[in-house]
Enzyme design. Structure first.
Site, PDB file in Angstrom:
ATOM      1  N   ARG A  69       0.825  -1.211   0.000  1.00  0.00           N
ATOM      2  CA  ARG A  69       0.000   0.000   0.000  1.00  0.00           C
ATOM      3  C   ARG A  69       0.862   1.265   0.000  1.00  0.00           C
ATOM      4  NH1 ARG A  69      -3.508   2.437   4.442  1.00  0.00           N
ATOM      5  NH2 ARG A  69      -5.235   3.452   3.365  1.00  0.00           N
ATOM      6  N   HIS A 103       0.295   4.262  -2.666  1.00  0.00           N
ATOM      7  CA  HIS A 103      -0.008   5.631  -2.253  1.00  0.00           C
ATOM      8  C   HIS A 103       1.115   6.591  -2.625  1.00  0.00           C
ATOM      9  CE1 HIS A 103      -3.552   5.195   0.736  1.00  0.00           C
ATOM     10  NE2 HIS A 103      -3.610   4.255  -0.189  1.00  0.00           N
ATOM     11  N   ASP A 104       2.330   6.090  -2.700  1.00  0.00           N
ATOM     12  CA  ASP A 104       3.443   6.935  -3.136  1.00  0.00           C
ATOM     13  C   ASP A 104       3.292   7.289  -4.616  1.00  0.00           C
ATOM     14  OD1 ASP A 104       5.994   8.243  -3.007  1.00  0.00           O
ATOM     15  OD2 ASP A 104       6.891   6.483  -3.945  1.00  0.00           O
ATOM     16  N   GLY A 124       3.852  10.837  -8.754  1.00  0.00           N
ATOM     17  CA  GLY A 124       4.745   9.797  -9.231  1.00  0.00           C
ATOM     18  C   GLY A 124       5.447   9.037  -8.127  1.00  0.00           C
ATOM     19  N   GLU A 126       2.757  14.106   3.216  1.00  0.00           N
ATOM     20  CA  GLU A 126       1.600  13.289   2.847  1.00  0.00           C
ATOM     21  C   GLU A 126       1.110  12.371   3.961  1.00  0.00           C
ATOM     22  OE1 GLU A 126       2.923  11.328  -0.757  1.00  0.00           O
ATOM     23  OE2 GLU A 126       3.767  13.231  -1.460  1.00  0.00           O
ATOM     24  N   ASN A 169      -4.064   8.770   4.320  1.00  0.00           N
ATOM     25  CA  ASN A 169      -2.888   8.185   4.957  1.00  0.00           C
ATOM     26  C   ASN A 169      -2.882   8.271   6.477  1.00  0.00           C
ATOM     27  OD1 ASN A 169      -1.810   7.666   2.393  1.00  0.00           O
ATOM     28  ND2 ASN A 169      -0.743   9.626   2.321  1.00  0.00           N
ATOM     29  N   HIS A 197      -6.119  -5.962  -2.780  1.00  0.00           N
ATOM     30  CA  HIS A 197      -6.899  -6.102  -1.551  1.00  0.00           C
ATOM     31  C   HIS A 197      -7.168  -7.567  -1.214  1.00  0.00           C
ATOM     32  CE1 HIS A 197      -8.638  -1.727  -1.643  1.00  0.00           C
ATOM     33  NE2 HIS A 197      -7.360  -1.786  -1.316  1.00  0.00           N
ATOM     34  N   ASP A 204     -10.475  -9.607   2.535  1.00  0.00           N
ATOM     35  CA  ASP A 204     -11.142 -10.785   1.989  1.00  0.00           C
ATOM     36  C   ASP A 204     -10.975 -11.923   2.991  1.00  0.00           C
ATOM     37  OD1 ASP A 204      -8.669 -12.030   1.624  1.00  0.00           O
ATOM     38  OD2 ASP A 204      -8.843 -12.230  -0.547  1.00  0.00           O
ATOM     39  N   THR A 234      -9.030 -14.455   3.086  1.00  0.00           N
ATOM     40  CA  THR A 234      -7.661 -14.966   3.289  1.00  0.00           C
ATOM     41  C   THR A 234      -6.685 -13.784   3.260  1.00  0.00           C
ATOM     42  OG1 THR A 234      -7.454 -15.369   0.908  1.00  0.00           O
ATOM     43  CG2 THR A 234      -8.176 -17.222   2.290  1.00  0.00           C
ATOM     44  N   ASP A 276      -4.042 -14.423  -3.256  1.00  0.00           N
ATOM     45  CA  ASP A 276      -4.748 -15.394  -4.083  1.00  0.00           C
ATOM     46  C   ASP A 276      -5.875 -14.699  -4.848  1.00  0.00           C
ATOM     47  OD1 ASP A 276      -6.677 -14.930  -2.105  1.00  0.00           O
ATOM     48  OD2 ASP A 276      -6.166 -16.752  -1.003  1.00  0.00           O
TER      49      ASP A 276
END
Length: 321
Positions: free
Chosen positions: A61, A65-66, A71, A87, A93, A193, A239, A241, A246
């Protein structure tokens, strides 16, 4: 005189071409500069994820987010200074992104392995993201490196560019397209995710206001974790797992089990989102998701990097040199 101008013009073009060639990202950038750089990052990530599996999603993540803010330049790592507000305290964040201490440890280990400050913090984020995915059972892919670090950061840019979990499909797609990414990239990168957790404050509105599009059994298990008020920082898995990379994320969307509003927007079941077909495809073809995930990560990682004479290689990822 004309011939001299022509010569100088040609020379300028040749030099510019050489500069651009040297400035491009390259998966082998550190092969001679510091052969131990990439293996050291991998070792440190593997250790961090072994200690805390959630850290894999956190490092992935951080890279996302970077890249979405001016960029992939390591700007998300900068602490506030008297001259700019960084940031870290931006709405997407604040009290949310994590892993900064792990990045500090990786940077120290890489500097030691390389006997100097040659690996950028932006590259550490890109490589650590890949290694996190692999550490949690996901696919490997060839990371392009050679980025340099920014000398500034922008809270406003983070607020304006990082897609919020409350966005509808059209806004999500518009956001990704504004960064040069496609609908396919949107679906594939959202598949990240398949690992990690989300805070109650990120899914409370969906939990209590979108009963028609959320699986009832899932909602009943979430409400004790995320009450209608309070418990903002309580966590729930994205999710079923959350420590395994996966295809379960996509299978969940078919059953209305998307935790975030933005997740479930990718599959409405009526074709109105435009991405239903992709979600269905990846739910049945996890290996295709793995392959496409690497492609989209490389594409995202190439968004407006600083190379050549631009930026710097930070000694400390939290502050400019």
């Amino acid at each position: 005189m004309a011939s001299l101008c022509s010569f100088l013009t040609c020379l300028a073009v040749i030099l510019a071409s050489l500069f651009l060639t040297r400035a491009q990202l390259d998966p082998h950038y550190y092969d001679k500069l510091c052969p131990e750089a990439v293996p050291t990052i991998r070792m440190m990530v593997e250790q961090a994820v072994a200690r805390e599996p959630r850290m894999g999603a956190s490092l992935l993540r951080l890279h996302f987010h970077d890249c979405f803010v001016n960029g992939c330049d390591g700007s998300i790592l900068l602490d506030d200074t008297p001259t700019f507000t960084g940031e870290k305290t931006a709405a997407p964040n604040n009290n949310s992104v994590r892993g900064f201490d792990v990045v500090d440890s990786i940077k120290a280990a890489v500097n030691a392995a390389c006997h100097g400050n040659v690996v950028s913090c932006a590259d550490i984020l890109a490589v650590a993201a890949r290694d996190s995915v692999v550490a949690l059972g996901g696919p490997s892919y060839e990371v392009q490196v050679g980025r340099r670090d920014s000398r500034t950061a922008s809270k406003d840019a983070a607020n304006n560019n990082i897609p919020a979990p409350t966005l509808d499909f059209s806004a999500l797609l518009s956001n990704f397209q504004s960064h040069g990414l496609s609908m396919k990239d949107l679906v594939v990168l959202s598949g990240g995710h398949t690992i990690g957790l989300a805070r109650c404050t990120s899914f409370r509105s969906r939990l209590y206001n979108e009963t028609a599009t959320m699986d009832a059994a899932l909602a009943s298990t979430l409400k004790p974790v995320c009450p209608s008020s309070g418990g903002d920082n309580n966590l729930a898995p994205l999710d079923e797992t959350p420590t395994r990379f996966d295809g379960v994320y996509f299978k969940g969307l078919l059953k209305k089990k998307g935790l975030l509003h933005s997740d479930q927007q990718l599959f409405k079941g009526d074709g109105s989102s435009g991405s239903d077909g992709l979600v269905l495809y990846y739910s049945k073809n996890p290996h295709a998701f793995w392959e496409d995930f690497g492609v989209s990560m490389i594409k995202m990682g190439s968004m407006s990097p600083l190379t050549g004479p631009f930026g710097e290689i930070r000694m400390n990822c939290r502050k400019v040199n």
